[in-house]
Write a protein that holds these residues in place. Sequence first.
Motif, PDB file in Angstrom:
ATOM      1  N   GLU A   1      12.100  10.268   0.073  1.00  0.00           N
ATOM      2  CA  GLU A   1      12.722   8.997  -0.322  1.00  0.00           C
ATOM      3  C   GLU A   1      12.432   7.896   0.695  1.00  0.00           C
ATOM      4  O   GLU A   1      12.222   6.729   0.337  1.00  0.00           O
ATOM      5  N   LYS A   2      12.433   8.253   1.980  1.00  0.00           N
ATOM      6  CA  LYS A   2      12.141   7.269   3.019  1.00  0.00           C
ATOM      7  C   LYS A   2      10.679   6.839   2.968  1.00  0.00           C
ATOM      8  O   LYS A   2      10.363   5.648   3.136  1.00  0.00           O
ATOM      9  N   ILE A   3       9.776   7.786   2.725  1.00  0.00           N
ATOM     10  CA  ILE A   3       8.354   7.440   2.591  1.00  0.00           C
ATOM     11  C   ILE A   3       8.160   6.476   1.429  1.00  0.00           C
ATOM     12  O   ILE A   3       7.436   5.473   1.539  1.00  0.00           O
ATOM     13  N   LYS A   4       8.807   6.758   0.306  1.00  0.00           N
ATOM     14  CA  LYS A   4       8.711   5.870  -0.852  1.00  0.00           C
ATOM     15  C   LYS A   4       9.247   4.490  -0.523  1.00  0.00           C
ATOM     16  O   LYS A   4       8.670   3.465  -0.931  1.00  0.00           O
ATOM     17  N   ALA A   5      10.364   4.435   0.234  1.00  0.00           N
ATOM     18  CA  ALA A   5      10.949   3.143   0.605  1.00  0.00           C
ATOM     19  C   ALA A   5       9.992   2.323   1.460  1.00  0.00           C
ATOM     20  O   ALA A   5       9.865   1.103   1.292  1.00  0.00           O
ATOM     21  N   VAL A   6       9.295   2.985   2.404  1.00  0.00           N
ATOM     22  CA  VAL A   6       8.326   2.285   3.254  1.00  0.00           C
ATOM     23  C   VAL A   6       7.176   1.733   2.411  1.00  0.00           C
ATOM     24  O   VAL A   6       6.758   0.574   2.570  1.00  0.00           O
ATOM     25  N   VAL A   7       6.657   2.543   1.502  1.00  0.00           N
ATOM     26  CA  VAL A   7       5.543   2.110   0.660  1.00  0.00           C
ATOM     27  C   VAL A   7       5.970   0.949  -0.223  1.00  0.00           C
ATOM     28  O   VAL A   7       5.254  -0.063  -0.348  1.00  0.00           O
ATOM     29  N   GLU A   8       7.135   1.048  -0.863  1.00  0.00           N
ATOM     30  CA  GLU A   8       7.613  -0.021  -1.741  1.00  0.00           C
ATOM     31  C   GLU A   8       7.847  -1.311  -0.960  1.00  0.00           C
ATOM     32  O   GLU A   8       7.500  -2.406  -1.428  1.00  0.00           O
TER      33      GLU A   8
END
Length: 322
Positions: free
Chosen positions: A53-60
């Motif tokens: 979820e944190k990786i997705k947040a960084v990418v978004e």
Amino acid sequence: MAADGVDSQDIAETLGVSRPTVQLWHQRFLSLRVAGLQKDAPRPGRNPRIAPEKIKAVVEATLHTTPRNATHWSTRSMAEAQGISEASVRRIWRRHNLKPHLLETFKLSRDKRFVEKLSDVVGLYLNPPDRALVLCVDEKSQIQALDRTQPLLPLRPGVPARQTHDYRRNGTTTLFAALDVKTGKVFGETRARHRAIEFRKFLDLIDANVPAELDVHLVLDNYGTHKTALIRRWFAKRPRYHLHFTPTYGSWLNLVERWFAGLTAKQLRRGVHRSVAALKRAIHEYIDAHNVDSKPFVWTKTADEILASIARFAVRTVAAQA
């Protein structure tokens, strides 16, 4: 194969794997039977510390937001905003091929005959005519002879070469160049100016060096000196010449521009030229060295593939402004 009595080394050679791999799966089968072959065992090592979820947040955040005080994210600002380390941000960006610090330029052509001109030039590259020479012709104008105000500090282990940020201007020259699409060889001539009369003299040199029995197809851009009355009369007297104009803002279709980019990167950008004469020598030395081992630039995309790519780019451009 093992059940048939084949040796592990022979199995490995037959299947193109290592002997330890054969023995590993052999032992898995002996201890766990078919269940041991259905999936790989857990890999050793530490579990990921950053949740998906944190990786997705960084990418978004990288793709769709900007920090309050900047036009783009840096590893430091993103790490602070997401509560992770800079090294973690770098790994995530590298894994997803994100480079927010880079900015490239573009210009979509508005030429009303864009498709027609594109198809003409690309068709010439992919299916050149028989018994004809295809030349990409253009001029690189206002090439400056630059000399640094202090001597260059040479490269050392761990230290890049260094030069002063300021320079002295010692004059300019213009390079007229013709790239042979088939061989990659370049014919070039330097002139003080780049008017129609200089372009006509360059055409005279091309005409004198091309065998009389060959037709000549020239790829040109829409620069004014290529279309003056003087140039039109020159071509009218020589029917073996066939002109193919790139679309407006479509100079990327002219392969000699790719060669100009190499000249700039390899010879001009870091070169030190104390006079125009020295600059001209450097340019012609580069041409001579290139022609000794020239290789053609191979065009691969069809006109339809290019148009499809431009269409996708235009859709993304419009969507980004919505």
